[in-house]
Write a protein that holds these residues in place. Structure first.
Motif, PDB file in Angstrom:
ATOM      1  N   MET A   1       0.842  -1.205   0.000  1.00 35.13           N
ATOM      2  CA  MET A   1       0.000   0.000   0.000  1.00 35.13           C
ATOM      3  C   MET A   1       0.878   1.256   0.000  1.00 35.13           C
ATOM      4  SD  MET A   1      -3.361   0.285   2.384  1.00 35.13           S
ATOM      5  CE  MET A   1      -3.030   1.704   3.383  1.00 35.13           C
ATOM      6  N   SER A   2       0.554   2.216  -0.828  1.00 39.40           N
ATOM      7  CA  SER A   2       1.400   3.420  -0.846  1.00 39.40           C
ATOM      8  C   SER A   2       1.052   4.321   0.345  1.00 39.40           C
ATOM      9  CB  SER A   2       1.202   4.173  -2.157  1.00 39.40           C
ATOM     10  OG  SER A   2      -0.147   4.500  -2.291  1.00 39.40           O
ATOM     11  N   ALA A   3       2.051   5.153   0.738  1.00 35.63           N
ATOM     12  CA  ALA A   3       1.853   6.057   1.877  1.00 35.63           C
ATOM     13  C   ALA A   3       0.724   7.036   1.547  1.00 35.63           C
ATOM     14  CB  ALA A   3       3.142   6.807   2.145  1.00 35.63           C
ATOM     15  N   PRO A   4      -0.062   7.458   2.552  1.00 32.49           N
ATOM     16  CA  PRO A   4      -1.246   8.295   2.273  1.00 32.49           C
ATOM     17  C   PRO A   4      -0.901   9.709   1.794  1.00 32.49           C
ATOM     18  CG  PRO A   4      -0.922   8.035   4.644  1.00 32.49           C
ATOM     19  CD  PRO A   4       0.094   7.148   3.980  1.00 32.49           C
ATOM     20  N   GLY A   5       0.322  10.209   2.087  1.00 32.92           N
ATOM     21  CA  GLY A   5       0.661  11.583   1.688  1.00 32.92           C
ATOM     22  C   GLY A   5       0.027  12.588   2.618  1.00 32.92           C
ATOM     23  N   PRO A   6       0.365  13.867   2.422  1.00 37.35           N
ATOM     24  CA  PRO A   6      -0.147  14.883   3.349  1.00 37.35           C
ATOM     25  C   PRO A   6      -1.653  15.094   3.183  1.00 37.35           C
ATOM     26  CG  PRO A   6       1.015  15.906   1.542  1.00 37.35           C
ATOM     27  CD  PRO A   6       1.169  14.431   1.353  1.00 37.35           C
ATOM     28  N   LYS A   7      -2.294  15.496   4.269  1.00 36.24           N
ATOM     29  CA  LYS A   7      -3.720  15.840   4.200  1.00 36.24           C
ATOM     30  C   LYS A   7      -3.835  17.189   3.495  1.00 36.24           C
ATOM     31  CE  LYS A   7      -7.274  15.378   7.694  1.00 36.24           C
ATOM     32  NZ  LYS A   7      -7.253  15.530   9.143  1.00 36.24           N
ATOM     33  N   LEU A   8      -4.704  17.306   2.513  1.00 36.98           N
ATOM     34  CA  LEU A   8      -4.778  18.551   1.745  1.00 36.98           C
ATOM     35  C   LEU A   8      -6.019  19.350   2.103  1.00 36.98           C
ATOM     36  CD1 LEU A   8      -3.705  17.261  -1.775  1.00 36.98           C
ATOM     37  CD2 LEU A   8      -2.283  18.280  -0.006  1.00 36.98           C
ATOM     38  N   HIS A   9      -5.845  20.664   2.051  1.00 42.85           N
ATOM     39  CA  HIS A   9      -6.963  21.555   2.315  1.00 42.85           C
ATOM     40  C   HIS A   9      -6.931  22.574   1.165  1.00 42.85           C
ATOM     41  CE1 HIS A   9      -9.860  23.858   4.387  1.00 42.85           C
ATOM     42  NE2 HIS A   9      -9.042  24.813   4.777  1.00 42.85           N
ATOM     43  N   SER A  10      -7.711  22.301   0.112  1.00 48.63           N
ATOM     44  CA  SER A  10      -7.615  23.099  -1.123  1.00 48.63           C
ATOM     45  C   SER A  10      -7.874  24.578  -0.868  1.00 48.63           C
ATOM     46  CB  SER A  10      -8.618  22.576  -2.148  1.00 48.63           C
ATOM     47  OG  SER A  10      -8.626  23.428  -3.272  1.00 48.63           O
ATOM     48  N   LYS A  11      -7.114  25.435  -1.520  1.00 42.08           N
ATOM     49  CA  LYS A  11      -7.372  26.868  -1.437  1.00 42.08           C
ATOM     50  C   LYS A  11      -8.494  27.282  -2.395  1.00 42.08           C
ATOM     51  CE  LYS A  11      -4.010  29.839  -0.685  1.00 42.08           C
ATOM     52  NZ  LYS A  11      -2.757  30.596  -0.912  1.00 42.08           N
ATOM     53  N   LEU A  12      -8.789  26.413  -3.361  1.00 46.30           N
ATOM     54  CA  LEU A  12      -9.853  26.718  -4.325  1.00 46.30           C
ATOM     55  C   LEU A  12     -10.766  25.502  -4.468  1.00 46.30           C
ATOM     56  CD1 LEU A  12      -7.799  28.523  -7.150  1.00 46.30           C
ATOM     57  CD2 LEU A  12      -9.383  29.592  -5.559  1.00 46.30           C
ATOM     58  N   PRO A  13     -11.421  25.110  -3.364  1.00 48.90           N
ATOM     59  CA  PRO A  13     -12.192  23.866  -3.430  1.00 48.90           C
ATOM     60  C   PRO A  13     -13.344  23.909  -4.431  1.00 48.90           C
ATOM     61  CG  PRO A  13     -12.649  25.062  -1.401  1.00 48.90           C
ATOM     62  CD  PRO A  13     -11.519  25.784  -2.068  1.00 48.90           C
ATOM     63  N   GLN A  14     -13.838  25.114  -4.719  1.00 54.58           N
ATOM     64  CA  GLN A  14     -15.005  25.210  -5.603  1.00 54.58           C
ATOM     65  C   GLN A  14     -14.620  25.135  -7.086  1.00 54.58           C
ATOM     66  OE1 GLN A  14     -13.489  27.501  -4.058  1.00 54.58           O
ATOM     67  NE2 GLN A  14     -13.362  29.319  -5.317  1.00 54.58           N
ATOM     68  N   VAL A  15     -13.299  25.204  -7.371  1.00 59.28           N
ATOM     69  CA  VAL A  15     -12.889  25.159  -8.781  1.00 59.28           C
ATOM     70  C   VAL A  15     -12.926  23.715  -9.265  1.00 59.28           C
ATOM     71  CG1 VAL A  15     -10.977  25.500 -10.401  1.00 59.28           C
ATOM     72  CG2 VAL A  15     -11.491  27.253  -8.686  1.00 59.28           C
ATOM     73  N   GLU A  16     -13.764  23.500 -10.279  1.00 60.10           N
ATOM     74  CA  GLU A  16     -13.856  22.157 -10.854  1.00 60.10           C
ATOM     75  C   GLU A  16     -13.265  22.227 -12.251  1.00 60.10           C
ATOM     76  OE1 GLU A  16     -18.026  21.736 -10.709  1.00 60.10           O
ATOM     77  OE2 GLU A  16     -18.069  21.510  -8.524  1.00 60.10           O
ATOM     78  N   THR A  17     -13.284  21.102 -12.934  1.00 56.30           N
ATOM     79  CA  THR A  17     -12.811  21.091 -14.317  1.00 56.30           C
ATOM     80  C   THR A  17     -13.581  22.162 -15.091  1.00 56.30           C
ATOM     81  OG1 THR A  17     -12.591  18.744 -14.078  1.00 56.30           O
ATOM     82  CG2 THR A  17     -12.457  19.603 -16.314  1.00 56.30           C
ATOM     83  N   SER A  18     -12.848  23.014 -15.828  1.00 51.74           N
ATOM     84  CA  SER A  18     -13.541  24.119 -16.498  1.00 51.74           C
ATOM     85  C   SER A  18     -14.388  23.585 -17.650  1.00 51.74           C
ATOM     86  CB  SER A  18     -12.537  25.153 -17.012  1.00 51.74           C
ATOM     87  OG  SER A  18     -12.041  24.746 -18.260  1.00 51.74           O
ATOM     88  N   ILE A  19     -15.372  24.392 -18.022  1.00 47.24           N
ATOM     89  CA  ILE A  19     -16.259  24.012 -19.121  1.00 47.24           C
ATOM     90  C   ILE A  19     -15.464  23.886 -20.429  1.00 47.24           C
ATOM     91  CG2 ILE A  19     -16.961  26.376 -19.692  1.00 47.24           C
ATOM     92  CD1 ILE A  19     -19.304  23.330 -19.673  1.00 47.24           C
ATOM     93  N   PHE A  20     -14.347  24.659 -20.532  1.00 48.48           N
ATOM     94  CA  PHE A  20     -13.516  24.583 -21.745  1.00 48.48           C
ATOM     95  C   PHE A  20     -12.876  23.204 -21.857  1.00 48.48           C
ATOM     96  CE2 PHE A  20     -13.395  29.025 -20.340  1.00 48.48           C
ATOM     97  CZ  PHE A  20     -14.011  29.601 -21.429  1.00 48.48           C
ATOM     98  N   THR A  21     -12.367  22.704 -20.704  1.00 46.92           N
ATOM     99  CA  THR A  21     -11.743  21.383 -20.699  1.00 46.92           C
ATOM    100  C   THR A  21     -12.795  20.318 -20.999  1.00 46.92           C
ATOM    101  OG1 THR A  21     -10.245  22.246 -19.040  1.00 46.92           O
ATOM    102  CG2 THR A  21     -10.260  19.857 -19.315  1.00 46.92           C
ATOM    103  N   THR A  22     -13.951  20.444 -20.335  1.00 44.47           N
ATOM    104  CA  THR A  22     -15.012  19.446 -20.533  1.00 44.47           C
ATOM    105  C   THR A  22     -15.427  19.377 -22.001  1.00 44.47           C
ATOM    106  OG1 THR A  22     -15.810  19.954 -18.331  1.00 44.47           O
ATOM    107  CG2 THR A  22     -17.341  18.786 -19.768  1.00 44.47           C
ATOM    108  N   MET A  23     -15.715  20.539 -22.600  1.00 43.80           N
ATOM    109  CA  MET A  23     -16.208  20.536 -23.981  1.00 43.80           C
ATOM    110  C   MET A  23     -15.086  20.167 -24.953  1.00 43.80           C
ATOM    111  SD  MET A  23     -19.350  21.021 -23.495  1.00 43.80           S
ATOM    112  CE  MET A  23     -19.781  20.860 -25.223  1.00 43.80           C
ATOM    113  N   GLY A  24     -13.855  20.593 -24.642  1.00 46.88           N
ATOM    114  CA  GLY A  24     -12.706  20.260 -25.502  1.00 46.88           C
ATOM    115  C   GLY A  24     -12.495  18.749 -25.541  1.00 46.88           C
ATOM    116  N   LYS A  25     -12.559  18.113 -24.358  1.00 45.96           N
ATOM    117  CA  LYS A  25     -12.355  16.656 -24.290  1.00 45.96           C
ATOM    118  C   LYS A  25     -13.461  15.920 -25.030  1.00 45.96           C
ATOM    119  CE  LYS A  25      -9.770  15.788 -20.060  1.00 45.96           C
ATOM    120  NZ  LYS A  25      -9.917  15.533 -18.629  1.00 45.96           N
ATOM    121  N   LEU A  26     -14.684  16.428 -24.833  1.00 46.28           N
ATOM    122  CA  LEU A  26     -15.837  15.802 -25.496  1.00 46.28           C
ATOM    123  C   LEU A  26     -15.694  15.917 -27.021  1.00 46.28           C
ATOM    124  CD1 LEU A  26     -18.234  14.514 -23.996  1.00 46.28           C
ATOM    125  CD2 LEU A  26     -19.537  16.581 -24.457  1.00 46.28           C
TER     126      LEU A  26
END
Ligand code: PLP
Length: 385
Positions: A1-26
């Motif tokens: 099992m790999s080590a869990p790594g540090p606990k993260l507390h995002s500075k921008l938790p509300q930022v999700e994949t942008s609509i540009f990335t979503t539509m570009g990938k699609l």
């Protein structure tokens, strides 16, 4: 099992994949014609490409000065003065940046402290909000009018509070293609008089203005210019968005603060490209011809859609065209944009992604910075829907 790594507390938790990335990938997945993200599918002028190669051959491959090479800053100063009548000093009032995005991020970082409010008009380009939040600022959104995307200046005045530190304007406007007119700039100038509010004026589409309209730069309004940063993009102007080259201009006192952050952010930007741009900008036709170039593309796109069920919302600038599809379906704009990509092979951007609370007016944004062949194929599909 790999080590869990540090606990993260995002500075921008509300930022999700942008609509540009979503539509570009699609678009890639379904081999759709991609009119979603805003970039040309044609090459920059070979003359400019040659100048970049030559600058590399000539040995300009090491760090440039922090503010940008002096000759380019002089040329930019000359360009702004000849177009808008205000001379920014090349020594102290202009910085060459890694695109407009870096300029905008750096301005916000240099001035916004925890709790400071920044007024942003929505729909808005997506880089403003996270830059404000990561610096502890509070974005205060003001929705533009649904029908014509004009600013309600009364509501803007009401939105100003003792905590308002900055306002971000964008003309020509992405995504709507509307322009701030002289009366808007005068109103803004009047409202901000006797305040300490700083303005970011995102003018990346300054050379893509249609139907004989003029670009209203903040540089034309002396009171406004005294509190403003102009942000510009060579990527947009010279069909080279991947180079991420731009600049900002502001009065010396503001620029000193900007450079205190810029120096430790990127320090300096691409040296050979700066050399090339300096030469290329000496011929004003290289950027003054852009209005006509893109107006022809807009007109071609609209003419080809004349018999479709989409309703165009007038585009007066930028290389985007909004189309209202409420004659076609009741679907949400996100659902329809996805279906258009997956089932019909044309990718666009749903406008709700840029609105306050995801407001859905049944409008999609299409980028027409594409070759005639691509626009022909895309519009033939859209006419059949
Ligand atoms: C309104 C607006 N501002 C800024 C940018 C970013 O410009 P640059 O690529 O020079 O960082 C874009 C790119 O799409 C844009 O549309």
């Amino acid at each position: 099992m790999s080590a869990p790594g540090p606990k993260l507390h995002s500075k921008l938790p509300q930022v999700e994949t942008s609509i540009f990335t979503t539509m570009g990938k699609l678009a890639v997945k379904h081999k759709a014609i991609n009119l979603s993200q805003g970039f040309p599918n044609f090459k920059p002028d070979p003359v400019l490409l040659d100048l970049v190669s030559r600058a590399m051959d000539d040995g300009y491959n090491q760090y440039a000065p922090m503010q940008g090479i002096f000759s380019l800053r002089e040329t930019i100063s000359e360009k702004i003065a000849s177009l808008y009548g205000k001379r920014y000093h090349p020594e102290s009032e202009i910085t060459v940046t890694a695109g407009a995005t870096q300029a905008i991020f750096t301005i916000i970082t240099a001035f916004i402290r925890s709790g400071d409010e920044v007024i942003v008009f929505k729909p808005a380009y997506d880089c403003y909000e996270p830059a404000i939040q990561i610096n502890g600022g509070v974005p205060v959104f003001q929705q533009l009018n649904d029908s014509d995307f004009r600013v309600d200046w009364e509501a803007f005045q009401q939105a100003i509070s003792p905590k308002t530190k900055m306002v971000i304007i964008n003309t020509p406007h992405n995504p709507s293609g509307t322009l701030l007119m002289a009366e808007d700039m005068l109103r803004l100038q009047e409202i901000l008089k006797n305040t300490d509010i700083i303005v970011i004026s995102d003018e990346v589409y300054e050379h893509i203005v249609f139907d004989g309209n003029t670009h209203e730069s903040v540089a034309k309004y002396s009171d406004l210019a005294s509190r403003s940063f102009i942000c510009a993009s060579f990527g947009k102007t010279f069909h080279a968005t991947g180079w991420k080259m731009g600049y900002c201009a502001a009065p010396a006192a503001l620029m000193v603060e900007f450079q205190r952050t810029h120096e430790f952010n990127v320090f300096c930007v691409n040296h050979p490209v700066q050399r090339a741009l300096n030469q290329y900008l000496k011929t004003p036709e290289h950027y003054l011809g852009l209005n006509r170039f893109y107006q022809e593309k807009r007109d071609f796109f609209l003419e080809a859609l004349r018999d479709s069920r989409f309703e165009p919302i007038p585009s007066k600038g930028t290389y985007f065209q909004l189309l209202d599809y409420s004659n076609i379906t009741e679907e949400s704009d996100i659902a329809f944009a996805k279906r258009l990509t997956i089932d019909h092979g044309v990718a666009s951007i749903p406008i709700s992604a840029f609105n306050v609370d995801g407001k859905d007016n049944k409008v999609l944004r299409f980028c027409f910075a594409k070759t005639k062949d691509t626009l022909e194929r895309a519009t033939a599909i859209l006419c059949g829907i």
